[in-house]
Scaffold this motif. Structure first.
Motif, short mmCIF file in Angstrom:
data_model
loop_
_atom_site.label_atom_id
_atom_site.label_comp_id
_atom_site.label_asym_id
_atom_site.label_seq_id
_atom_site.Cartn_x
_atom_site.Cartn_y
_atom_site.Cartn_z
N ALA A 49 10.75 21.36 6.98
CA ALA A 49 11.82 20.97 7.90
C ALA A 49 12.23 19.52 7.69
N ALA A 50 11.26 18.67 7.39
CA ALA A 50 11.55 17.24 7.25
C ALA A 50 12.07 16.88 5.87
N PHE A 51 11.56 17.56 4.82
CA PHE A 51 11.87 17.13 3.46
C PHE A 51 12.55 18.19 2.60
N GLY A 52 12.55 19.44 3.03
CA GLY A 52 13.28 20.47 2.31
C GLY A 52 12.45 21.27 1.34
N SER A 53 11.69 20.60 0.50
CA SER A 53 10.88 21.28 -0.51
C SER A 53 9.87 20.30 -1.07
N LYS A 54 8.91 20.82 -1.80
CA LYS A 54 7.94 19.94 -2.46
C LYS A 54 8.64 19.03 -3.46
N GLU A 55 9.60 19.58 -4.21
CA GLU A 55 10.33 18.78 -5.19
C GLU A 55 11.10 17.65 -4.52
N ALA A 56 11.80 17.97 -3.44
CA ALA A 56 12.56 16.95 -2.72
C ALA A 56 11.63 15.89 -2.15
N LEU A 57 10.48 16.31 -1.64
CA LEU A 57 9.50 15.36 -1.12
C LEU A 57 9.01 14.44 -2.24
N TYR A 58 8.73 15.01 -3.39
CA TYR A 58 8.25 14.20 -4.51
C TYR A 58 9.28 13.16 -4.93
N LEU A 59 10.52 13.58 -5.08
CA LEU A 59 11.56 12.65 -5.52
C LEU A 59 11.80 11.55 -4.49
N GLU A 60 11.70 11.90 -3.22
CA GLU A 60 11.83 10.87 -2.18
C GLU A 60 10.63 9.93 -2.21
N ALA A 61 9.45 10.49 -2.48
CA ALA A 61 8.25 9.66 -2.56
C ALA A 61 8.34 8.69 -3.75
N VAL A 62 8.89 9.15 -4.86
CA VAL A 62 9.05 8.28 -6.03
C VAL A 62 10.03 7.15 -5.71
N ARG A 63 11.12 7.47 -5.05
CA ARG A 63 12.08 6.43 -4.67
C ARG A 63 11.43 5.43 -3.70
N HIS A 64 10.61 5.95 -2.80
CA HIS A 64 9.90 5.08 -1.87
C HIS A 64 8.95 4.16 -2.63
N PHE A 65 8.26 4.69 -3.62
CA PHE A 65 7.38 3.88 -4.45
C PHE A 65 8.17 2.78 -5.15
N SER A 66 9.32 3.14 -5.70
CA SER A 66 10.15 2.17 -6.41
C SER A 66 10.61 1.04 -5.50
N GLU A 67 10.87 1.37 -4.24
CA GLU A 67 11.40 0.39 -3.29
C GLU A 67 10.31 -0.42 -2.58
N THR A 68 9.05 0.00 -2.74
CA THR A 68 7.96 -0.68 -2.04
C THR A 68 6.91 -1.18 -3.03
N ALA A 69 6.01 -0.32 -3.45
CA ALA A 69 4.90 -0.74 -4.30
C ALA A 69 5.34 -1.35 -5.62
N ALA A 70 6.43 -0.82 -6.19
CA ALA A 70 6.87 -1.28 -7.51
C ALA A 70 8.05 -2.25 -7.45
N ALA A 71 8.49 -2.61 -6.26
CA ALA A 71 9.71 -3.41 -6.14
C ALA A 71 9.60 -4.77 -6.81
N GLU A 72 8.43 -5.36 -6.77
CA GLU A 72 8.26 -6.71 -7.30
C GLU A 72 8.46 -6.76 -8.82
N THR A 73 8.21 -5.64 -9.50
CA THR A 73 8.36 -5.62 -10.95
C THR A 73 9.80 -5.91 -11.35
N PHE A 74 10.76 -5.23 -10.72
CA PHE A 74 12.17 -5.48 -11.01
C PHE A 74 12.61 -6.82 -10.45
N ARG A 75 12.16 -7.14 -9.25
CA ARG A 75 12.59 -8.39 -8.62
C ARG A 75 12.17 -9.59 -9.47
N ALA A 76 10.96 -9.56 -10.00
CA ALA A 76 10.48 -10.67 -10.82
C ALA A 76 11.34 -10.84 -12.06
N LEU A 77 11.73 -9.73 -12.67
CA LEU A 77 12.57 -9.79 -13.87
C LEU A 77 13.95 -10.34 -13.55
#
Length: 208
Positions: A49-77
């Motif tokens: 109900a919240a995410f639609g499917s496992k695939e949709a959840l995964y892709l949203e989780a990856v985007r969340h990772f990019s915007e949080t845990a991995a954000a400093e990698t791009f920002r530093a560059l």
């Protein structure tokens, strides 16, 4: 009474973070629905109900990772005052992201979905595109440096971009295999030395 109008009994951002941790550690195909619902503390109907499917959840989780845990990698560059400092910052940020205490080791984007069953091809392609974004961003940075006279006109910007993207992804793999921050830091020094040799850099920070 229909459940459609009932408010969720969980924090969506919080359960997304928990799903990200599962996918980060186990990958898309290695994460079962039971793994996800257990970690997220919700049942399957709530997940769908919240995410639609496992695939949709995964892709949203990856985007969340990019915007949080991995954000400093791009920002530093992107935000460093010089190209060389940006490359160094990116690589050290990659080490930081890949070796966080209490979290999965390695980068979710670099490690994720490199092999998928045919029915999960969309997931593989999404992750491939995210990895390519780093290489394309690096190439643009090198091309700009050439145009501004900071790098020799004959610099192979495509190869430089591929090289540094490969180092970033390699840091992730080595971290997952247990490499220490000290060991990975030595890799960064070698990469920067290779950059200096290959480009005869004119960047003011090039000799730092």
């Amino acid at each position: 009474m229909s459940s459609r109008g009932r408010p969720r009994s969980f924090d969506r951002a919080e359960v997304l973070e928990k799903a990200m941790e599962v996918f980060w550690q186990q990958g898309f195909e290695g994460s079962s629905m039971t793994d996800l619902t257990t970690a997220m503390g919700i049942n399957s109907p709530s997940l769908y109900a919240a995410f639609g499917s496992k695939e949709a959840l995964y892709l949203e989780a990856v985007r969340h990772f990019s915007e949080t845990a991995a954000a400093e990698t791009f920002r530093a560059l992107m935000e460093a005052p010089t190209l060389r400092e940006g490359l160094a910052g990116m690589l050290y940020a990659s080490i930081g992201c890949s070796t966080q205490e209490g979290r999965p080791q390695g980068c979710m984007i670099a490690l994720g979905a490199t092999h998928c069953a045919p029915e999960n091809e969309r997931v593989r392609l999404e992750l491939k595109e995210m990895r390519r974004t780093l290489r394309d961003t690096l190439r643009l940075k090198f091309e700009t440096a050439v145009a501004e006279g900071l790098l020799p006109r004959d610099s192979d910007t495509g190869s430089l971009a591929t090289y540094f993207a490969t180092v970033v992804h390699g840091i992730s793999i080595q971290a997952r295999d247990g490499a220490t921050r000290k060991e990975l830091g030595a890799v960064v020094l070698h990469a920067l030395a290779a950059f200096d040799r290959a480009t005869r850099v004119n960047d003011p920070a090039g000799s730092a």
